[in-house]
Design an enzyme around this catalytic site. Structure first.
Site, short mmCIF file in Angstrom:
data_model
loop_
_atom_site.label_atom_id
_atom_site.label_comp_id
_atom_site.label_asym_id
_atom_site.label_seq_id
_atom_site.Cartn_x
_atom_site.Cartn_y
_atom_site.Cartn_z
N TYR A 273 -49.37 0.16 31.61
CA TYR A 273 -50.76 0.41 31.65
C TYR A 273 -51.87 -0.35 33.08
O TYR A 273 -53.07 -0.56 32.78
CB TYR A 273 -52.02 0.51 29.91
CG TYR A 273 -52.15 1.10 29.30
CD1 TYR A 273 -50.86 2.29 29.27
CD2 TYR A 273 -53.32 1.67 28.50
CE1 TYR A 273 -50.72 2.90 28.31
CE2 TYR A 273 -52.81 2.58 27.21
CZ TYR A 273 -51.80 3.88 27.50
OH TYR A 273 -51.91 5.24 26.61
N LYS B 94 -40.19 -0.28 19.76
CA LYS B 94 -38.90 1.04 20.32
C LYS B 94 -38.15 -0.29 21.34
O LYS B 94 -37.26 0.29 22.27
CB LYS B 94 -39.42 1.76 21.44
CG LYS B 94 -38.78 2.84 21.95
CD LYS B 94 -38.09 3.78 20.37
CE LYS B 94 -37.63 5.15 21.03
NZ LYS B 94 -36.61 5.83 19.73
N ASP C 36 -40.80 5.44 17.11
CA ASP C 36 -40.53 7.05 16.24
C ASP C 36 -40.44 7.13 14.53
O ASP C 36 -41.62 7.95 14.26
CB ASP C 36 -39.32 7.39 16.79
CG ASP C 36 -38.87 6.48 17.23
OD1 ASP C 36 -38.08 5.71 17.29
OD2 ASP C 36 -37.27 6.92 17.05
N ASP D 26 -51.96 3.08 21.45
CA ASP D 26 -52.80 3.77 21.91
C ASP D 26 -52.35 5.57 21.17
O ASP D 26 -53.08 5.79 20.90
CB ASP D 26 -52.83 4.32 23.44
CG ASP D 26 -53.43 5.18 24.48
OD1 ASP D 26 -54.52 5.60 23.26
OD2 ASP D 26 -53.75 5.03 25.24
#
Ligand code: NAP
Length: 409
Positions: free
Chosen positions: A154, A224, A275, A299
């Site tokens: 971001y 992740k 995930d 987010d």
């Protein structure tokens, strides 16, 4: 603009927050449905404070400007006066803001977070009885997300496909760093993901402190890192480092364990691959209390969790630094409903509840929650909820605010 309020006193910050009985609190009405939901929020908060403290305490509201209203008044989307006011008064609340098209600002919300150094986005996600939800057991969701606000993808370091400098960057990666899977450098865009030790540690530190103060049992570091080892993987390692170095965490089978100094209970700190986390919060939401994660994961995850308890219309949020706090509705300006007195003000009202707790005014926060809870339970809801409930007629924004006030005992 900053000094136009004559009555009321400033909230002070030295080592911690110090709130006078008549604090000045700036608010930004917001664009679109802001003019519907912000007056509703002010009414509910004033009523809750009055119910809790009589005439001994009251908030001196001070309007400050951002978005369309600021542009119309000053020619600027985000005037410096607004930034100065939030820094001066330490606590503020805002409605949603339109992202100006072609105004040179990618997002006013991101700009506010960056200019004020609000490095945490805190989103508590909790179910209220009576709210329509796609889940069989939405009541099992009671999860607070701590999302890092200042970095990750971001940050906006992006290179457009086809630009000369992008092609040069890709050729450098290919030739000097032996990155051999860039098949078509002439037609590939690039984004840079920044994750630092400093920002990761301060986020996880706040999440752990929150778990201690709120007597939570589990903090999950969501990442992740199995794929992005030096960014998301590093976040996880730095998170565990904070737990060990600053909270005396001990290694246990599933992660680390901290002893809560307030009650002697154990707090389990684990890490969960992003995930898998999306799956687990649906299948076993009761296993999660606090989630600490980076900007992009946070987010996605906070909106997905909000959907489980009825949608972003009822999910509150706060952007925090060490000193300043900006509470905000998590949804956008919903232009379809702007000015129609139809929008759901719950997200902003529940953000105000977070604000009251942040100020230490928990009696008023309890009154507000009671009013909200009983109103929703009695099926006195706005149209966005009513349309999913058989035989329920939706209330207007202002009538819903009135119902919340009526239900405060
Ligand atoms: P949005 O304003 O959140 O609205 C999308 C849909 O969500 C609405 O059409 C409505 O759905 C529902 N909704 C959202 N808030 C609601 C409420 N309080 N009460 C009832 N329904 C509500 O998202 P968007 O249309 O993508 O964005 C519009 C503008 O808001 C854009 O300029 C965007 O940049 C900005 N934005 C601002 C913020 C912020 O200030 N924090 C956040 C997100 C977006 P139905 O049509 O199904 O009823």
């Amino acid at each position: 603009m900053v000094d136009s309020v004559e009555k009321g006193q400033q909230i002070q910050w030295t080592d911690s927050i110090s709130v006078p009985d008549f604090p000045i609190i700036p608010y930004i009405e917001g664009d679109g449905i802001g003019s519907d939901i912000t007056p509703a929020m002010l009414k509910v908060v004033n009523h809750a404070v009055s119910k809790a403290y009589g005439d001994k305490r009251a908030i001196e509201w001070k309007e400050i400007f951002a978005g369309q209203k600021a542009f119309d008044l000053t020619g600027e989307w985000l005037p410096q006066d607004t930034i100065d006011a939030i820094e001066k008064y330490h606590v503020a609340i805002k409605g949603p803001l339109t992202t100006p098209v072609g105004g040179g600002i990618r997002s006013l919300n991101v700009a506010l977070r960056q200019k004020l150094g609000l490095f945490i986005c805190q989103r508590p996600v909790q179910y209220f009885e009576g709210v329509p939800s796609p889940m069989m057991h939405p009541e099992k969701v009671d999860i607070t997300v701590f999302r890092e606000n200042s970095e990750d993808i971001y940050i906006g370091i992006e290179f457009k496909a086809g630009d000369t400098e992008t092609k040069r960057l890709l050729e450098t990666l290919k030739n000097q760093y032996a990155v051999d899977n860039i098949a078509r450098p002439e037609n590939t865009g690039v984004g840079v993901k920044l994750i630092s030790e400093h920002a990761s540690k301060r986020l996880v530190r706040q999440a752990l402190q929150y778990a201690i103060s709120q007597e939570k049992e589990h903090v999950a570091l969501v990442h992740k890192g199995n794929i992005m080892k030096y960014t998301e993987g590093a976040f996880c390692h730095w998170g565990y480092d904070v737990a060990v170095e600053e909270f005396a965490a001990k290694k246990v089978e599933w992660g680390y364990e901290i002893e809560n100094p307030n009650n002697g209970q154990k707090i389990l700190v684990t890490d969960v691959i992003a995930d898998a986390c999306f799956q687990q919060v649906l299948l076993k939401p009761e296993n999660f209390d606090v989630i600490a994660t980076m900007n992009l994961n946070g987010d996605y995850l906070s909106d997905a969790l909000a959907a489980q308890i009825g949608g972003i219309g009822i999910a509150p949020g706060a952007n925090l630094s060490d000193r300043d706090a900006l509470f905000e509705a998590t949804h956008g300006t919903a232009p379809l409903y702007a000015g129609k007195n139809l929008a759901n003000p719950s997200s902003l009202i529940l953000s105000a509840e977070m604000m009251l707790r942040h100020m230490g005014w928990s009696e008023a926060a309890d009154k507000l929650i009671q009013g909200m809870r009983l109103s929703l339970k009695a099926k006195e809801v706005t149209q966005d909820f009513a349309r999913h409930m058989e035989g329920v007629e939706g209330l207007s924004t202002s009538d819903f605010a009135q119902a919340i006030c009526r239900h405060m005992r």
